[in-house]
Design an enzyme around this catalytic site. Structure first.
Site, PDB file in Angstrom:
ATOM      1  N   SER A 648       2.464  51.793  58.928  1.00  0.00           N
ATOM      2  CA  SER A 648       2.479  53.231  58.641  1.00  0.00           C
ATOM      3  C   SER A 648       3.841  53.715  58.153  1.00  0.00           C
ATOM      4  O   SER A 648       3.976  54.855  57.749  1.00  0.00           O
ATOM      5  CB  SER A 648       2.050  54.021  59.873  1.00  0.00           C
ATOM      6  N   LYS A 691       2.459  62.059  65.678  1.00  0.00           N
ATOM      7  CA  LYS A 691       3.654  61.879  64.845  1.00  0.00           C
ATOM      8  C   LYS A 691       4.193  63.233  64.390  1.00  0.00           C
ATOM      9  O   LYS A 691       5.396  63.508  64.471  1.00  0.00           O
ATOM     10  CB  LYS A 691       3.312  61.020  63.624  1.00  0.00           C
TER      11      LYS A 691
END
Lengths: 806, 282
Positions: A648, A691
């Site tokens: 990611s 996140k």
């Protein structure tokens, strides 16, 4: 290229409109009588339970807490009520092979009846047999036999005595027998007087005595035969009387079992045994009382399975599936230091109790119990339950034990477990798929639409009632639905993880009580969610503190070259949180070697390495198609001391590498997440909510500038279910979330420059990010060629090359 | 019925011989001595006929069970008798000490029957054990017990090998005669001392006779503060008495010597066959 537009507040969260739910509180809703979102699993259950063929047992897959047990139990209980009650099983004494107790199968409920009947029989025999032997008739007949014995024995002796009297000889008893002596005046003659008799007289007497002795000897020798004859007649008399006593007692209930030949056969065996043991049974002395009780106890029955109160087929859950709890056991009594047992100490296992119905087991618990899995498989393969003593099987103990006749098995076993165990068993246990042919795979989420929200609301109402919590107000239900989406990180899905929802309701109920409310509304739900997070967030707060104190270096404003804010997720138990991570890059002349510092330090996982390889190849394909990539570069996660995995960060890594090459600074007010493919497309990643919230928290603590935000894959937008404070900042334009489709969009957002596309001549536009990178790489290539000239040395090494590419 | 009917047993004489189980006889005698508060004397008679026969040159013993012929000597027989007497004496001392009664042991030599009868006075109770015919292979050669019972001037109790059990009834065959009343008085004193139920066996007769008998017994019982139970008999032969003993789970039977069950010389059930103690009142 148009810049990505920041998402609006309604794009980062899918709210549930309480008014659209159509009720005020959950009290207005009916119970939900079906399971939502588990159609596949329910269909599998329906199929698996309907298939009566061998091996169609079920394995229900799904994570813990999803509610597998409740769903399976309710489904099976509903189904079982429609099915017939199975029969009873009893163990009785085996008169031919005492250590192999006999199994009697009876229609449901008759086992207990048989036990009572046999108890009654024992009770009757206990009085009827002694009464028979106490009766005047028996006593008279026994006395006659006894008198006959005396008469026959005495007759021979009397004849000898009579003969002795005729010769004036006395028959005298001695301590051990008899002796003969001559008489005088009715008394035994004195020895001296005898010596004074003439020789002839003495000899005559001695001869007579000798003759009498021989006769007496012969008579005594005949006595055992006489006794044996009489004893045989006594035995026959006893048998005749016992036959009468037991026949009368058994006959009364024999008709009841006329359709069970095995029971009739057993009753005959009891009758035969009574007759054979009549001496012990008829004797009323204290010593023989124990013997009589021991004999009588063999006529009782041990009801192994009693279905007299069972409605429908049994559904059994065994929460401690040890070998003995599954297959039954033979217990022992300690008697004078020795272990003894009999058929009455045979105890049933879960398989016996579930026979004719369903047995639910937790596969993890089952596998943790020694030999339980093998025992279960053996029973299912052989279709019978055989009780064997483990102690004897493994020679741990040497004592008398039993080998009861096996019980025929017709049971549907339903194993509950997580997917990993299913796949491991499928791969490594050759019997597994033969025995568990049906998998019922539980979904972890379901579609979120108007209809499913309505059903979800009813499920919440049902759960609230079952958990005994306050009713939920519609705002509370809406908040639970929203949280259901957040749990699965998807605004278009809802979690099926019942335990988490039930826990949330219970905790919200606590907070509602704390606030003195009689209903649970959204504030109580929110408080429960916040408190769950608060309880778990010690580590997160510690890391936040380190960032604020600049122990961990994270910039949230300004610009910096070769430095970017990546985003990572930390999972601690069942709690996950996001945090920004500084990613830096270096680039210099070299031979196309990309160093992933995390991998080199063995702190990077294979998926992370794969991401770095992809971006490395993207770099080559995009900028060095016609010349070698003369670059040595490195990428590092700064101040990261644990394992890093996942791809990611590959968009961020690519951007920071280009920054290092182009010397263009990157906006530190932005953080970036997303994975990259070899064509520069940005792909979805996991944990986007955590996140974003992680970076938001860092920025928020320092004061939002209005410049800060997060870049994330556009395909992740449906997954956004952000916290209220983040949503407010987004709505107020103080925090931004930008969806990305390509890495060029990220470059433009981060550098503020056009990324640039190759023109007709194959050149990127002047001043664009890509042009600067391209120019720099071409320059490095030229330098590499120059460094590789023959006059520069045969080994081809440059001065700047420190050998990292070796 | 006057208080003079109440028997006062001063001494219990138990005959210990070679042909019975001394232990059972001594136990029964000690218990009776304890009940009646009497002195206990054990009498061991060395059978003179046995000693004489052992002295004969051709003396042989024929084994009761094995039928083997073994030589006999007077020394060996005397030794056997002395050893047996010593065993019995030691046994008596142990039992008397345990039961805390006065006791003495006497050894005499002569005819067993004459010695036993000669040593007992009318106020004594003579206890003899039945020769165990089953143990002796069923052979009964002499009717020593029968002759002692018939000739004794005192009460005679015949005991078997069966150990008595607590709380069992004392049965008495009752007749409204002097002997019958003495029997009742003795049975009552046995039952009262051991707190046992007392069951009166009434011989067959008309209802009026029964009522009369029962009334006389009740009257006597009231004056002595006793609880009675009655049982009517169909017959008074030995079989009927045995049946009553069994059904009442009797501990002992007290019976007048003139009872029909004892008079029939062929019916020896009471003397030979019963394990339960039978007390014969002269």
């Amino acid at each position: 290229m148009p810049k990505p537009q920041a998402l609006k507040a309604d794009q980062v969260f899918r709210a549930c409109d309480p008014d659209a739910l159509g009720f005020d509180t959950t009290d207005d809703l009916e119970d939900l009588d079906r399971i939502i979102g588990q159609d596949r699993a329910i269909e599998a259950l329906r199929f698996g339970t309907g298939m009566r063929s061998h091996g169609y047992n079920l394995f229900v897959l799904g994570p813990n807490g999803i509610g597998k047990f409740e769903v399976v139990k309710h489904y099976l209980q509903d189904r079982a009520t429609q099915e017939p009650v199975p029969g009873d099983y009893c163990y009785v004494h085996n008169f031919q092979h005492p250590n192999e107790p006999k199994l009697l199968a009876l229609p449901g409920g008759q086992g207990e009846q048989l036990r009572k009947d046999l108890e009654q029989l024992v009770s009757e025999l206990r009085t009827a047999i002694p009464a028979t032997f106490e009766s005047d008739e028996y006593q008279q007949r026994a006395r006659e036999l006894h008198q006959e014995l005396n008469r026959r024995q005495q007759q021979s002796i009397r004849e000898i005595q009579k003969e002795a009297d005729e010769h004036d000889i006395a028959l005298i008893q001695t301590p051990g027998g008899f002796t003969f002596a001559p008489k005088k005046d009715g008394e035994v003659m004195d020895p001296e007087e005898f010596h004074s008799l003439p020789q002839e007289e003495r000899e005559r007497v001695e001869k007579i005595v000798e003759k009498l002795q021989e006769k007496l000897q012969a008579a005594i020798q005949q006595m055992p035969k006489v006794r044996k004859d009489i004893q045989e007649r006594v035995r026959k008399l006893n048998e005749e009387m016992a036959e009468f006593a037991v026949g009368h007692a058994i006959g009364e209930f024999k008709e009841r079992y006329s359709e069970s030949p095995a029971v009739l056969e057993h009753l005959d065996a009891i009758r035969q045994d009574v007759v054979e043991n009549v001496d012990a049974l008829g004797n009323q002395s204290d010593q023989s009382a124990n013997a009589m009780e021991q004999l009588m106890s063999r006529y009782r029955a041990n009801v192994l399975v009693d279905n007299s109160t069972q409605q429908g087929a049994p559904v059994v859950y065994e929460d401690l599936p040890t070998y003995q709890h599954l297959l039954g056991r033979v217990e022992h009594h300690v008697h004078q230091g020795a272990l003894t047992t009999d058929f009455r100490l045979i105890k049933p296992g879960a398989l016996h109790r579930a026979n004719g119905g369903y047995l639910i087991l937790d596969v993890r618990k089952l596998l943790m119990q020694p030999l339980a899995w093998e025992g279960l498989k053996r029973a299912l393969l052989s279709r019978q339950v055989k009780i064997e003593s483990l102690e004897q099987l493994y020679s741990m103990i040497s004592t008398v034990s039993l080998q009861p006749q096996p019980v025929p098995l017709d049971v549907k076993v339903v194993l509950l477990g997580d997917r990993l165990l299913y796949y491991l068993l499928s791969a490594y246990d050759p019997d597994f798929l033969d025995l568990f042919k049906v998998q019922a795979d539980f979904e972890e989420d379901l579609d979120r639409d108007e209809e499913s929200q309505q059903l979800y609301a009813r499920m919440i109402a049902t759960m609230a009632r079952r958990e005994g919590v306050r009713p939920l107000e519609k705002t509370g239900v809406a908040r639970v639905i929203e949280h259901g989406s957040r749990i699965v990180d998807d605004s278009e899905r809802l979690t099926t993880h019942n335990r988490q929802i039930a826990d949330l309701l219970s905790e919200a109920n606590f907070w509602a009580g704390d606030a003195g409310s009689h209903v649970i509304d959204e504030t109580h739900i929110q408080r429960a969610i916040d408190h769950q997070e608060y309880r778990a967030s010690r580590i997160r707060e510690r890391m936040d503190r380190a960032i604020q104190r600049e122990t961990i270096l994270i910039d949230t404003e300004g610009e910096a070259t070769a430095q970017i804010n990546g985003l990572s997720v930390m999972q601690l138990g069942n709690y996950a949180f996001g945090r920004p991570t500084r990613i830096t890059a270096t680039a210099r002349l070299g031979r196309g070697h990309m160093v992933d510092i995390e991998r080199e330090a063995k702190l990077g996982g294979s998926i992370h390495s794969k991401g770095v390889m992809i971006l490395s190849n993207l770099l080559g394909a995009r900028y060095a198609q016609d010349h070698p990539l003369s670059l040595n570069a490195s990428i590092a996660f700064e101040q990261s001391y644990g394992m890093v995995d996942g791809d990611s960060a590959s968009v961020a890594e690519f951007c920071v590498l280009l920054s290092a090459l182009s010397d263009l600074p990157i906006r530190q007010s932005l953080a970036c997440t997303g994975s990259l493919n070899q064509h520069g497309k940005v792909q979805a990643v996991g944990g986007v909510n955590e996140k974003i919230e992680g970076f938001f928290d860092v920025c928020s603590a320092r004061g939002l500038t209005g410049e800060q935000g997060v870049l994330l894959p556009a395909s992740n937008v449906p997954h956004l279910m952000l916290r209220p404070d983040v949503r407010e900042a987004v709505a107020a334009g103080r925090f931004h979330i930008y969806p990305l489709n390509t890495v060029d969009e990220a470059l433009e957002m981060l550098t503020g420059r056009e990324a640039g596309e190759r023109g007709d001549e194959g050149q990127f536009p002047e001043g664009s990010v890509n042009r600067l990178v391209d120019d720099r790489l071409q320059e490095l290539s030229r330098l590499q060629r120059w460094e590789s000239r023959p006059e520069r040395g045969s080994n081809g090494k440059s001065e700047t090359d420190n050998g990292n590419d070796e | 019925m006057s208080d003079s009917d109440q028997p006062v047993t001063q001494r219990i004489i138990v005959l210990v011989s070679d042909s019975c189980d001394s232990n059972a006889a001594l136990e029964a005698a000690a218990r009776m001595a304890g009940r009646l508060g009497a002195e206990l004397q054990a009498l061991f008679v060395e059978d003179v006929n046995l000693l004489r026969s052992a002295g004969l040159p051709f003396a042989r013993e024929i084994g009761l069970t094995s039928a083997t012929v073994r030589p006999m000597s007077p020394e060996a027989v005397e030794q056997q008798l002395r050893a047996q007497a010593e065993r019995s004496r030691a046994l008596l001392e142990r039992i008397a000490q345990r039961m805390n009664i006065r006791s003495s042991f006497r050894v005499s030599r002569g005819n067993v029957e004459s010695e036993a009868l000669g040593s007992a006075r009318p106020e004594d109770m003579l206890i003899i054990c039945r020769a165990d015919h089953r143990r002796r292979g069923g052979s009964r050669l002499s009717d020593r017990e029968g002759r002692i019972v018939s000739a004794a001037h005192c009460t005679v109790m015949l005991v078997g090998e069966r150990q008595p059990e607590e709380n069992r009834a004392v049965l008495v065959l009752y007749a409204n005669t002097a002997r019958g009343r003495r029997s009742l008085a003795l049975a009552a004193s046995m039952a009262r001392d051991a707190a046992q139920p007392l069951v009166l066996l009434l011989p067959p007769g008309s209802e009026a006779e029964h009522d009369r008998l029962a009334a006389s017994a009740r009257e006597w019982a009231q004056t002595h503060n006793l609880q009675l139970r009655f049982r009517e008999l169909g017959h008074v032969d030995a079989a009927a008495l045995l049946s009553a003993l069994r059904q009442e789970e009797g501990d002992s039977l007290v019976i007048p010597r003139d009872a029909a069950a004892l008079r029939d010389p062929h019916d020896r059930l009471l003397l030979d066959e019963v394990d339960t103690p039978v007390v014969v009142v002269p």
